[in-house]
Design an enzyme around this catalytic site. Structure first.
Site, PDB file in Angstrom:
ATOM      1  CE  LYS A   1       3.147   3.426   3.188  1.00  0.00           C
ATOM      2  NZ  LYS A   1       3.749   2.828   4.757  1.00  0.00           N
TER       3      LYS A   1
ATOM      4  CD  GLU B   1       9.658   1.718  10.515  1.00  0.00           C
ATOM      5  OE1 GLU B   1       9.329   2.585   9.843  1.00  0.00           O
ATOM      6  OE2 GLU B   1       9.299   0.978  10.320  1.00  0.00           O
TER       7      GLU B   1
ATOM      8  CG  LEU C   1       8.347   2.272   4.690  1.00  0.00           C
ATOM      9  CD1 LEU C   1       8.561   1.428   4.228  1.00  0.00           C
ATOM     10  CD2 LEU C   1       6.592   3.740   5.049  1.00  0.00           C
TER      11      LEU C   1
ATOM     12  CE1 TYR D   1       0.583  -0.406   4.463  1.00  0.00           C
ATOM     13  CE2 TYR D   1       0.376   2.123   4.119  1.00  0.00           C
ATOM     14  CZ  TYR D   1       0.828   0.956   4.838  1.00  0.00           C
ATOM     15  OH  TYR D   1       1.238   1.146   6.409  1.00  0.00           O
TER      16      TYR D   1
HETATM   17  N1  PDD Z   1       2.811   4.824   7.407  1.00  0.00           N
HETATM   18  N2  PDD Z   1       7.181   3.414   8.741  1.00  0.00           N
HETATM   19  C1  PDD Z   1       5.791   3.017   9.281  1.00  0.00           C
HETATM   20  C2  PDD Z   1       6.132   1.592   9.489  1.00  0.00           C
HETATM   21  C3  PDD Z   1       4.801   3.636   8.158  1.00  0.00           C
HETATM   22  O1  PDD Z   1       3.426   2.812   7.830  1.00  0.00           O
HETATM   23  C4  PDD Z   1       4.876   5.006   7.199  1.00  0.00           C
HETATM   24  C5  PDD Z   1       4.134   5.706   7.060  1.00  0.00           C
HETATM   25  C6  PDD Z   1       6.106   5.595   8.128  1.00  0.00           C
HETATM   26  C7  PDD Z   1       6.433   6.650   7.222  1.00  0.00           C
HETATM   27  O2  PDD Z   1       6.189   6.232   5.841  1.00  0.00           O
HETATM   28  P1  PDD Z   1       6.412   8.514   4.861  1.00  0.00           P
HETATM   29  O3  PDD Z   1       7.169   8.955   5.063  1.00  0.00           O
HETATM   30  O4  PDD Z   1       6.306   7.362   3.364  1.00  0.00           O
HETATM   31  O5  PDD Z   1       4.577   8.910   4.442  1.00  0.00           O
HETATM   32  C8  PDD Z   1       7.692   5.045   8.216  1.00  0.00           C
HETATM   33  C9  PDD Z   1       1.724   5.638   6.856  1.00  0.00           C
HETATM   34  C10 PDD Z   1       1.197   7.579   6.472  1.00  0.00           C
HETATM   35  C11 PDD Z   1       0.187   4.871   7.111  1.00  0.00           C
HETATM   36  O6  PDD Z   1       0.320   3.331   7.668  1.00  0.00           O
HETATM   37  O7  PDD Z   1      -1.055   5.345   7.356  1.00  0.00           O
END
Ligand code: PDD
Length: 285
Positions: free
Chosen positions: A149, A182, A207, A33
């Site tokens: 992801k 994280e 991620l 996703y």
């Molecule tokens: N989440 N780490 C994890 C485990 C995440 O699920 C996300 C993003 C990030 C940050 O990635 P980015 O900056 O590309 O959004 C780091 C999204 C927003 C979600 O699951 O809703």
């Protein structure tokens, strides 16, 4: 106005937006996703999100269900049809619908594509950033490829629930060495007592956040001291500032970790400045 979702070639009212009971995303979390911020009706950093999507798909050997050009059209169409000015757009691709069997289905099985969008409350998000959030730490018990992801998010769900039950907003995962990996859906950062901005290298244990990537440009442009390295929970307790980054929250200050105030217990000036500067460096499409 009723919400519209895109499901495998059709724009449908939410009530009718469904996938099959034998979709592999539903049965095995065999799916990837992406989430993009929508701001002033435009998608933020879509190009980089789709690059990461391409990588996630290729790591799992799921073929893209439609062309990248068509996906671009669908994303913008879903945002437009839902009249989103500020919010998020969500896309998910699973390996498709097939009789339940752990091994991959025949190549003739089409992957499934779902796209949804929803508004976020900008006033509420700004208020949250102005007050900062509390986080709790939890052991990182996820699999070894969280750089992909995938929708396989059960440890993240349980971590977030544990946070909520302790009166916090989010959880920070901690590895066996005592280092923060994280947050449950965001990347984790600290600012040390000497003013260095620190975040963990983007290996297989986190991620590689798109917000993280863009923020590195902001940090470079502002000539801040930056260290890409692991940091322990102990170091985080003693930090001057802490914050998380994600597409839906951009830069969100963390003011308490495991009940201990960070710095003076209020959002720090660096996190606040990085949040303010972010969209000057992000791409809007
Ligand atoms: N989440 N780490 C994890 C485990 C995440 O699920 C996300 C993003 C990030 C940050 O990635 P980015 O900056 O590309 O959004 C780091 C999204 C927003 C979600 O699951 O809703």
């Amino acid at each position: 106005m009723s919400r519209i979702a895109y499901v495998n070639g059709q724009y449908l009212p939410f009530r009718e937006a469904k996938v099959h009971v034998e979709d592999r995303g539903y049965q095995f979390a065999d799916a990837v996703y992406e989430v993009c911020e929508v701001r002033d009706g435009r998608l933020i950093d879509q190009r980089r999100h789709l690059q990461r999507l391409q990588r996630s798909l290729s790591e799992l050997r799921i073929r893209p269900p439609i062309s990248w050009g068509a996906l671009d059209v669908v994303l913008h169409e879903v945002v437009a049809r839902n009249r989103i000015r500020y919010g998020i757009v969500y896309l998910q691709i699973s390996r498709g619908v097939a009789r339940r069997d752990h091994a991959f289905p025949p190549v003739s099985v089409e992957p499934s594509l779902v796209v949804t969008a929803r508004p976020l409350n900008r006033t509420r998000n700004e208020a949250l950033a102005a007050s900062g959030i509390a986080v709790v730490t939890v052991p990182d018990n996820r699999w070894g490829r969280v750089d992909i992801k995938t929708t396989s998010l059960l440890p993240n769900v349980l971590a977030r629930q544990a946070a909520v039950e302790q009166g916090a907003r989010d959880a920070w995962f901690v590895d066996d060495a005592g280092a923060v990996t994280e947050a449950s859906s965001a990347n984790a950062w600290i600012v040390t007592a000497s003013g260095a901005v620190v975040t963990r290298p983007a290996d297989h244990a986190i991620l590689r956040g798109i917000t993280r990537m863009v923020l590195l440009d902001v940090i470079k442009a502002q000539a801040l001291t930056f260290e890409e390295r692991s940091f322990t929970v102990k170091e985080a307790y003693a930090a001057r500032e802490a914050f998380i980054t994600s597409a839906s929250q951009i830069v969100l200050p963390v003011v308490r970790i495991d009940g201990r105030p960070i710095g003076d217990g209020r959002p720090g000036p660096l996190a606040t400045a990085l949040r303010r500067e972010f969209h000057k460096f992000a791409e809007a499409s």
